[in-house]
Design an enzyme around this catalytic site. Structure first.
Site, PDB file in Angstrom:
ATOM      1  N   HIS A  18       8.785  -6.480  12.804  1.00 46.83           N
ATOM      2  CA  HIS A  18       7.890  -5.635  12.008  1.00 46.83           C
ATOM      3  C   HIS A  18       8.342  -5.602  10.549  1.00 46.83           C
ATOM      4  O   HIS A  18       7.517  -5.679   9.631  1.00 46.83           O
ATOM      5  CB  HIS A  18       7.880  -4.218  12.588  1.00 46.83           C
ATOM      6  CG  HIS A  18       7.376  -4.145  13.996  1.00 46.83           C
ATOM      7  ND1 HIS A  18       6.164  -3.576  14.327  1.00 46.83           N
ATOM      8  CD2 HIS A  18       7.910  -4.579  15.168  1.00 46.83           C
ATOM      9  CE1 HIS A  18       5.986  -3.653  15.639  1.00 46.83           C
ATOM     10  NE2 HIS A  18       7.040  -4.251  16.170  1.00 46.83           N
ATOM     11  N   ASP A 119       2.625   0.778   9.799  1.00 48.71           N
ATOM     12  CA  ASP A 119       2.657  -0.017  11.030  1.00 48.71           C
ATOM     13  C   ASP A 119       1.734   0.613  12.064  1.00 48.71           C
ATOM     14  O   ASP A 119       1.668   1.834  12.195  1.00 48.71           O
ATOM     15  CB  ASP A 119       4.087  -0.061  11.563  1.00 48.71           C
ATOM     16  CG  ASP A 119       4.307  -1.180  12.560  1.00 48.71           C
ATOM     17  OD1 ASP A 119       3.697  -1.120  13.648  1.00 48.71           O
ATOM     18  OD2 ASP A 119       5.070  -2.099  12.254  1.00 48.71           O
TER      19      ASP A 119
END
Length: 477
Positions: A18, A119
């Site tokens: 990520h 995210d």
């Protein structure tokens, strides 16, 4: 208005894959002239500073800054895949109020945050953004195909396809539109292999994915030519999608176009660049690269079976073995003599490698991978065929698309990682199906290169993203 500069805060989920994608996006936004704040956890920022020159990477942009926030876990917590929900629960309990207070305090500053990119499994950020009145976009760092399978979970439950019975894992799943002809039970994300639907990890992914529709749009690290049919399905629910991948390649293209070469690693592990010298000594297309990413683990027995298979294949191999990747280590020092001898002749082991550079090296012929999305899309761009051994979450569905849709690799999902299986598949990808897989890989890689070039789909979508952030940061009314 022309003099106003957007200030974008990026909030990644605190895991290597990520962070990689989010940092590449951060640098692209810096190139657009934006002010950017990258909000990392204390734990991961410490690792970045220890193992990279990340500060110098962003030194050309005085409008960029790192800020850190606690993930709420003790210093020694392993933050590993098998304790994923502990991290998730801590983020929601501890990070959310800290994040809220940070944004409220920031609103009083001259250079206040005007936009958030969060995210897609940090959707508490949407609650906070709504509360303080800052526009927000969601960034999912997984493939479009895996995101769509997550999005369809409620429908699968409603039509009785979840939970599925024990036994036949090859039964087709009909409730994911666009995948009815090839998606099997075993190809669904690993957390769907449950007997009840109230499992916390399943409920978490289910809820977070459905909440995507609350943000102003969805950013994906993919490109139109790779996942167009599935993107069409997603757009019926999330019409505003920015496909800007492969991000590592788009960044390189943009840096080149701006005569700027400031790019470097964002790894949470120390890269061992001696493997590049070793690769330089090998003939073209002669090496299989092996890495199971930053999160996956293997047992000691599995590791030894992979090792036997690689040595027995008689092919040269470069293998990344993280220090924390082996569980149940047992008798660590006792490595069979034939493995040590075979590795001396044809192998090279490192704890971490500069993966993008490795995959681009002429000596690399194939990639034995856990099918994480960053690894998959990096391999796609490099035109390197894959052997897929998915570990968890989205990796199961990524591997199915590699083998059945894009046809640029082989899927060993749910197969025993016996030495015989590993040897057979290594020989198959480097000998038996070599030309067939390479043809498919080269074709897809060409589409990827076109997408990140000037006027390509990802290039244009990034330009649209930049303009949309600008307009949403400073609305006319």
């Amino acid at each position: 208005m022309e003099n106003k500069v957007p200030h974008v805060l990026l909030l990644p989920f605190p895991a290597q894959g990520h962070i990689n994608s989010m940092i590449n996006l951060a640098q692209l936004l810096c190139l657009a002239g934006f002010h950017v704040t990258f909000l990392n956890t204390d734990h991961n920022h410490d690792r970045l500073l220890r193992f990279t020159d990340i500060q110098s990477r962003f030194s050309p942009w005085p409008g960029f800054r790192f800020r850190t926030i606690s993930d709420g876990l003790p210093v020694g917590h392993p933050r590993s895949a098998d304790r994923f929900m502990e991290l998730v629960d801590s983020l929601r309990t501890h990070m959310k109020p800290l994040f809220r207070e940070m944004l409220i305090s920031n609103r009083r500053e001259l250079d206040a945050v005007t936009f958030i990119v969060a995210d897609g499994i940090m959707m508490f950020a949407t609650d906070v953004a709504d509360e303080v009145g800052i526009p927000i976009l969601t960034f999912r760092t997984i493939s479009a195909c895996s995101f769509w399978s997550y999005f369809c979970i409620p429908g699968l439950a409603e039509n009785g396809e979840l939970p599925f019975p024990d036994g036949d894992m090859n039964g087709l799943i009909k409730g994911v539109p666009g995948m009815e002809t090839f998606l099997r039970r075993r190809d669904l994300p690993s957390f769907l292999r449950v007997k009840e639907l109230n499992i916390p990890s399943l409920q978490f992914i289910w809820t977070e994915t459905q909440n995507t529709t609350r943000s102003a749009g969805l950013i994906l690290n993919t490109f139109e030519d790779l996942e167009s049919p599935i993107l069409s399905q997603i757009r019926s629910h999330c019409p505003n999608i920015y496909t800007v991948g492969p991000l590592h390649a788009l960044l390189k293209s943009k840096l080149s176009n701006n005569n700027n070469s400031s790019s470097s690693s964002s790894s949470l592990w120390k890269e061992d660049n001696t493997c590049m010298t070793w690769l330089d000594s090998k003939p073209p297309k002669s090496v299989i690269y092996v890495s199971f990413g930053s999160y996956a683990t293997v047992t000691r027995d599995e590791m030894l079976e992979f090792w036997h298979g690689l040595v027995n294949s008689q092919k040269s191999f470069l293998w990344v073995i993280r220090p924390d990747s082996i569980t149940g280590k047992g008798e660590e020092g006792q490595i069979p003599a034939e493995l040590e001898e075979g590795t001396r002749k044809r192998g090279f082991l490192v704890e971490w490698a500069p993966q993008v550079e490795v995959l681009a090296h002429p000596a690399v012929a194939a990639f034995l991978t856990h099918s994480g999305w960053n690894s998959t899309v990096e391999s796609v761009f490099a035109g390197v065929p894959m052997i897929c051994w998915p570990f968890f979450a989205d990796q199961q569905i990524n591997s199915r698309f590699v083998s059945e849709v894009w046809r640029d690799g082989l899927d060993m999902k749910d197969l025993s990682c016996s030495r015989e299986t590993v040897e057979k598949l290594v020989r198959e990808v480097m000998e038996g199906k070599r030309e067939e897989l390479r043809t498919s890989s080269n074709k897809i890689a060409e589409f990827a290169r076109q997408s990140v070039g000037v006027g390509g789909s990802s290039w244009n979508n990034l330009e649209r993203l930049i303009e949309d952030i600008r307009s949403m940061s400073f609305p006319l009314h």
